[in-house]
Design an enzyme around this catalytic site. Structure first.
Site, PDB file in Angstrom:
ATOM      1  CB  CYS A 191      83.280  73.995  15.346  1.00  0.00           C
ATOM      2  SG  CYS A 191      82.703  72.520  16.201  1.00  0.00           S
ATOM      3  CG  HIS A 232      77.476  82.493  10.894  1.00  0.00           C
ATOM      4  ND1 HIS A 232      76.082  81.933  10.999  1.00  0.00           N
ATOM      5  CD2 HIS A 232      78.289  81.771  11.683  1.00  0.00           C
ATOM      6  CE1 HIS A 232      76.091  81.067  11.759  1.00  0.00           C
ATOM      7  NE2 HIS A 232      77.346  80.911  12.340  1.00  0.00           N
ATOM      8  CD  GLU A 291      79.131  77.331  11.669  1.00  0.00           C
ATOM      9  OE1 GLU A 291      78.933  78.253  12.687  1.00  0.00           O
ATOM     10  OE2 GLU A 291      79.615  76.742  11.444  1.00  0.00           O
ATOM     11  CE1 TYR A 296      76.208  72.922  10.981  1.00  0.00           C
ATOM     12  CE2 TYR A 296      78.237  73.544  10.096  1.00  0.00           C
ATOM     13  CZ  TYR A 296      77.357  73.540  10.975  1.00  0.00           C
ATOM     14  OH  TYR A 296      77.665  73.939  12.189  1.00  0.00           O
ATOM     15  CD  GLU A 351      75.937  76.843  14.106  1.00  0.00           C
ATOM     16  OE1 GLU A 351      76.000  77.677  13.151  1.00  0.00           O
ATOM     17  OE2 GLU A 351      76.442  77.099  15.311  1.00  0.00           O
ATOM     18  CD  GLU A 381      86.079  75.840  21.021  1.00  0.00           C
ATOM     19  OE1 GLU A 381      85.995  74.688  21.091  1.00  0.00           O
ATOM     20  OE2 GLU A 381      85.490  76.630  20.369  1.00  0.00           O
ATOM     21  CG  HIS A 407      74.426  80.602  16.463  1.00  0.00           C
ATOM     22  ND1 HIS A 407      75.494  81.608  16.920  1.00  0.00           N
ATOM     23  CD2 HIS A 407      74.639  79.871  15.506  1.00  0.00           C
ATOM     24  CE1 HIS A 407      76.559  81.315  16.204  1.00  0.00           C
ATOM     25  NE2 HIS A 407      76.178  80.336  15.205  1.00  0.00           N
ATOM     26  CG  HIS A 419      81.418  81.304  14.569  1.00  0.00           C
ATOM     27  ND1 HIS A 419      81.336  80.792  15.856  1.00  0.00           N
ATOM     28  CD2 HIS A 419      80.347  81.054  13.958  1.00  0.00           C
ATOM     29  CE1 HIS A 419      79.784  80.231  15.959  1.00  0.00           C
ATOM     30  NE2 HIS A 419      79.686  80.316  14.744  1.00  0.00           N
ATOM     31  CD1 TRP A 476      80.665  69.868  13.360  1.00  0.00           C
ATOM     32  CD2 TRP A 476      78.767  70.713  13.914  1.00  0.00           C
ATOM     33  NE1 TRP A 476      80.620  70.130  14.748  1.00  0.00           N
ATOM     34  CE2 TRP A 476      79.383  70.643  14.919  1.00  0.00           C
ATOM     35  CE3 TRP A 476      77.277  71.066  14.068  1.00  0.00           C
ATOM     36  CZ2 TRP A 476      79.031  71.061  16.236  1.00  0.00           C
ATOM     37  CZ3 TRP A 476      76.881  71.478  15.090  1.00  0.00           C
ATOM     38  CH2 TRP A 476      77.601  71.585  16.379  1.00  0.00           C
TER      39      TRP A 476
END
Length: 187
Positions: A70, A35, A119, A107, A117, A90, A28, A72, A164
């Site tokens: 959120c 990604h 993604e 987005y 971002e 998290e 980032h 990855h 997002w």
């Protein structure tokens, strides 16, 4: 030593085909490559949605309210496994009933600091029975809210929420939305 699955992002083509990996710490910046990511909206037994406030130490959108969590997926990791892993790491939540809500969501957004971002970011809903126990490096506050109240808040003050989530809510049936017919390509 090879990096842990949680330390890598999967780089993809615009069609969603994997083309390599990159350390998350290097992925980032002002020219972030496309990604894989995902978002999850967690619902409790009363039909409320969990929203979280991003930790103030986060590199992007610190302190902003967003969906439940959120993340990855790591290389070779399935979507449901990634959702469950992030729910636990998290929020300390055991996640159940993972359902694809917006499989083709994608987005690109730029944070006030200039970090981008970029993604292909499928969106999921899931359920949880326990109260969250946030990892304070990820989340500083949580709140349970009725879906229609969250949609009203996002419509009234989109600047207070992650970009997002602002884009996702109008497309999600959970919030009375309709999936976009011009969805971007996903995986």
């Amino acid at each position: 030593m090879e990096p842990a699955i949680s330390d890598q992002v999967v780089l993809v083509t615009p069609q969603g085909e994997a083309r390599g990996t990159l350390l998350k710490s290097e992925a980032h910046g002002t020219d972030t490559p496309l990604h894989l990511g995902f978002s999850c909206h967690v619902i409790d037994g009363r039909g409320r949605v969990l929203v979280t406030r991003r930790a103030l130490s986060k590199r992007t959108w610190p302190g902003v309210w967003t969906n439940s969590f959120c993340g990855h997926p790591g290389p070779g990791e399935g979507w449901e496994d990634a959702v469950r892993r992030h729910g636990m790491s998290e929020l300390g939540l055991a996640i159940h009933e993972v359902v694809s809500a917006l499989p083709d969501f994608q987005y690109r957004a730029t944070d006030a600091s200039g970090v981008v971002e970029n993604e292909i970011c499928p969106v999921f809903t899931a359920s949880a029975e326990d109260l969250p126990e946030p990892n304070l490096h990820e989340v500083v506050e949580t709140a349970w809210v009725a879906p229609h109240d969250l949609r009203s808040a996002v419509e009234a003050a989109p600047w207070a929420f992650s970009p997002w989530m602002v884009l996702q809510i109008p497309q999600m049936p959970l919030y009375g939305g309709t999936p976009s017919s011009d969805a971007s390509p996903g995986v």
